[in-house]
Design a protein around this motif. Sequence first.
Motif: not given
Lengths: 137, 201
Positions: A1-4, A6-12, A16, A19-20, A48, B2-4, B6, B198-199
Amino acid sequence: MGYDDNVSFTDYTLGQDQLERIETVLGEDLIKSGVHNALLIDMAGNIIAKSDNGSCEHDLYSLAALASANFAAVDTMAKIVGEEEFSLLFHKGEKESIHFSKVNNEFLLITIFGKAVSLGLLRLKVAEAVEKINAVW
Amino acid sequence: MAFVNMKSKEVQAKIVYYGPGRGGKTTNLEYIYKKFRERIKSDMVSIKTHGDRTLFFDFLPFDIGKIMGYDVKVQLYTVPGQVKYDATRRLVLKGVDGMVFVADSQVEQRKKNILSLKNLQENLAIYKKSIFKIPLVLQYNKRDLENEGIPILPMETLEQDLNSQLKVPSFPASAATGENVVPTMKKIISLTMTSLQSVMK
Ligand SMILES: Nc1nc2c(ncn2[C@@H]2O[C@H](COP(=O)(O)OP(=O)(O)OP(=O)(O)O)[C@@H](O)[C@H]2O)c(=O)[nH]1
Ligand SMILES: [Mg+2]
């Protein structure tokens, strides 16, 4: 999972701006009401979002690890006695107290507050904040 | 999980030390804590019994610096190894990103190692994770006991018992002397970071 962006997780995933918005809720609804620290953590113990009144020096990472474990332990106890969940999670101290509130299946809201805030007011404010945070996604 | 972040350019990753009771998981973290005392700003948290057995977990947050522009915070945890603490052990696994399995090299602990690894596989499955896919490093601990005349399992036997299917990196170690404790940790951090890459683009 990768979102340029965004804040990314495996489950959710949280963007940005989401988050703000969460940080704004923590600041406006909780810190402005006299809460010392407000933390949104996930069930794995990651922080978080956080907000504080600027005069606290707690070790928040350890606190988050313990809070998620404590919540998980209490939740498991509830299941063992056949309860869906124990709704009030609150630890009262001499100077500061800690309140836990489940936001949804992934997140917990932790607030640390002193004598100036009554438990009644705190629960009201936390309930409002939880509702607003849940409206973020 | 993990918590990434950005926004603050921060990554929090969870690494759990697993293995049979008295195998040396807590001792690994204690050594790391001592060794990197000046870099670890908070105290090590240990929830333990009066007899120094882990009751819930040990927790050590470790800032490892910048990787790919991110400030990486590794959260090291241990589980309680005693069989009876399976419920709490499972809770600690929630959101795990990487694992170290600490086996006890003593001949008489052979069966316990195998059972504990099997227990890990079952508990990961509860979170829909596969022991074959998660970043994992094996550590064969207590190698120093050989010098005291205590019978220990040859490396080949440990490899065959525990690593014949997994085929993951493994280290002979002594948490008591610190031998290979840091290389074990570095290896699991690097495997975990690779899996998170990848994240973190
Ligand atoms: N000789 C020797 N003793 C060790 C080594 N590592 C740990 N020990 C000893 O083994 C005992 C158990 O170590 P712990 O680190 O508490 O084991 P643990 O895996 O955390 O055990 P639980 O918390 O019950 O799961 C302690 O007395 C340690 O000093 C080692 O490499 N060599
Ligand atoms: Mg231990």
